[in-house]
Write an enzyme that holds these catalytic residues in place. Structure first.
Site, PDB file in Angstrom:
ATOM      1  N   GLU A 111       0.823  -1.207   0.000  1.00 60.61           N
ATOM      2  CA  GLU A 111       0.000   0.000   0.000  1.00 60.61           C
ATOM      3  C   GLU A 111       0.861   1.263   0.000  1.00 60.61           C
ATOM      4  O   GLU A 111       0.516   2.256  -0.628  1.00 60.61           O
ATOM      5  CB  GLU A 111      -0.972  -0.001   1.180  1.00 60.61           C
ATOM      6  CG  GLU A 111      -2.040  -1.081   1.096  1.00 60.61           C
ATOM      7  CD  GLU A 111      -2.909  -0.996  -0.165  1.00 60.61           C
ATOM      8  OE1 GLU A 111      -2.991   0.092  -0.773  1.00 60.61           O
ATOM      9  OE2 GLU A 111      -3.491  -2.023  -0.563  1.00 60.61           O
ATOM     10  N   THR A 140       1.516   5.440  -7.589  1.00 58.72           N
ATOM     11  CA  THR A 140       2.239   4.544  -8.496  1.00 58.72           C
ATOM     12  C   THR A 140       1.299   3.433  -8.957  1.00 58.72           C
ATOM     13  O   THR A 140       0.451   2.975  -8.181  1.00 58.72           O
ATOM     14  CB  THR A 140       3.456   3.935  -7.755  1.00 58.72           C
ATOM     15  OG1 THR A 140       4.159   4.984  -7.079  1.00 58.72           O
ATOM     16  CG2 THR A 140       4.422   3.271  -8.722  1.00 58.72           C
TER      17      THR A 140
END
Ligand code: SF4
Length: 381
Positions: free
Chosen positions: A52, A58
């Site tokens: 996470e 990203t």
């Protein structure tokens, strides 16, 4: 409550029946199949936390190989907490937003010190860790521990925004406040971890930013944006600001086959990373390279950085890259070393001479990695 006369109430999230149907549709769809992502396989809270943190800003495609390498190198909270910070940042190289790596390392140390090395399960305890905000706390609590904690990230935000046809501008506090509320209502039912993953999965694979695939959507009948024909214009985007231009120049300074590099200080962009001596030329200055408001000749700026007298040669190459809200044009020059003792400017932590074969072992941003290629004979790097 829904308007049974054919119209629709303004806030579907206030309708328990609507919430229940959306939840059921998402869970049934997710259980039929979803992408095989490495952090979903074990359910290990540490792996979920790492994934996470990596996924912030990203894409999944970019994260998968980094995640696998990172977990192989730092397989547990203990292994990460034990490692030197520099090694962790090096393993992050190329993913960008390096502050995340430092914060993840600090979070591992806090988990070791305050939780006996066990990732906490409660959102409040997770949020107290360095770099863990409401999204990461909700993701880890729900995915790893099945706690009814809401999440809101780019994919789920788009899905929820469309489901309730939120007309507030994306990114505004009104938009986010409303959607956190919708996420919270949805997650307070069975299988919160799967529910949150279903929302993210739907956003990544079906309710995509452009041309959402509504015909294959499990919650299309409950979607307010679709029923209004607004699925492509919600979330409402503000026009994006043009990136701010920056011009910089890096110098290749060589002594007996070794190149001069500086390590940046502990704060700011590329903190702790190695770079070829690089000066500000024009425009904004996100890396804080400019020494004074007075104009400064490049030779003098390089001398201030390195302590060396230099003769600057022609430009060997240049390239452009984006960093946060800036567009940087970096030119690379060869510099003739005319002597002087090399010493780092106060803004840098270290200075050193390195052979091209050493470059790979230094933590560098991807732009400086390109400069390193220009400095290396073919086949060395
Ligand atoms: Fe997204 Fe279309 Fe599904 Fe609505 S119906 S949630 S816009 S994919």
């Amino acid at each position: 409550m829904p308007d049974r006369s054919g119209g629709e109430s303004s806030d579907p999230e206030q309708d328990r029946d609507w919430i229940g149907r959306v939840r059921a549709g998402l869970l049934a769809w997710y259980d039929l199949g979803h992408r095989d992502l490495p952090w979903r396989r074990s359910g290990d809270p540490y792996a979920v936390l790492v994934s996470e943190v990596m996924l912030v800003q990203t894409t999944v495609e970019a994260v998968v190989p980094y995640f696998e390498r990172f977990l192989a190198r730092f397989p547990s909270v203990e292994a990460l907490a034990e490692a030197p910070e520099e090694e962790v940042v090096k393993a992050w190289e190329g993913l960008g937003y390096y502050r995340r790596a430092r914060q993840l390392w600090a979070a591992a140390r806090a988990i070791r010190a305050e939780h006996g090395g066990v990732v906490p399960s409660e959102p409040e305890a997770l949020r107290a860790l360095p770099g863990v905000g409401p999204y990461i706390a909700g993701a880890v609590a729900s995915i790893a521990f099945d706690r009814p904690a809401p999440i809101l990230e780019a994919n789920s935000e788009r899905v929820l925004g469309r489901l309730v046809a939120c007309e507030e501008p994306a990114g505004s506090s009104a938009f986010r406040t409303r959607l956190w509320g919708v996420a919270d209502r949805l997650v307070r039912g069975p299988a919160p971890g799967r529910l949150n993953q279903a929302l993210m999965e739907l956003g990544a694979t079906v309710c995509v930013p452009r041309a959402p695939r509504c015909l294959g959507c499990p919650v299309a009948h409950m979607c307010r944006a679709r029923s209004a024909g607004r699925q492509e214009s919600i979330p409402v985007r503000r026009p994006r600001a043009e990136p701010l231009p920056v011009r910089e120049q890096a110098a290749l300074i060589e002594r007996q086959g070794r190149h001069l590099l500086l390590r940046r200080g502990p704060k700011g962009l590329w903190a702790g990373f190695w770079e070829f001596p690089t000066i500000w030329i024009e425009g904004s200055d996100p890396a804080k390279r400019r020494a004074s408001v007075q104009p400064e000749a490049p030779e003098s700026a390089f001398r201030r950085l390195t302590g060396l007298d230099l003769g600057l040669g022609p430009i060997l190459g240049s390239f452009a890259f984006g960093v946060t809200r800036y567009r940087v044009e970096l030119a690379v020059v060869r510099a003739e070393d005319r002597g002087g003792p090399a010493g780092p400017s106060p803004a840098h932590a270290e200075i050193g001479w390195f052979a091209p074969a050493d470059f790979d072992g230094l933590a560098m941003g991807s732009a400086q990695r390109k400069v390193a290629r220009l400095a290396s004979p073919p086949g060395v790097f």
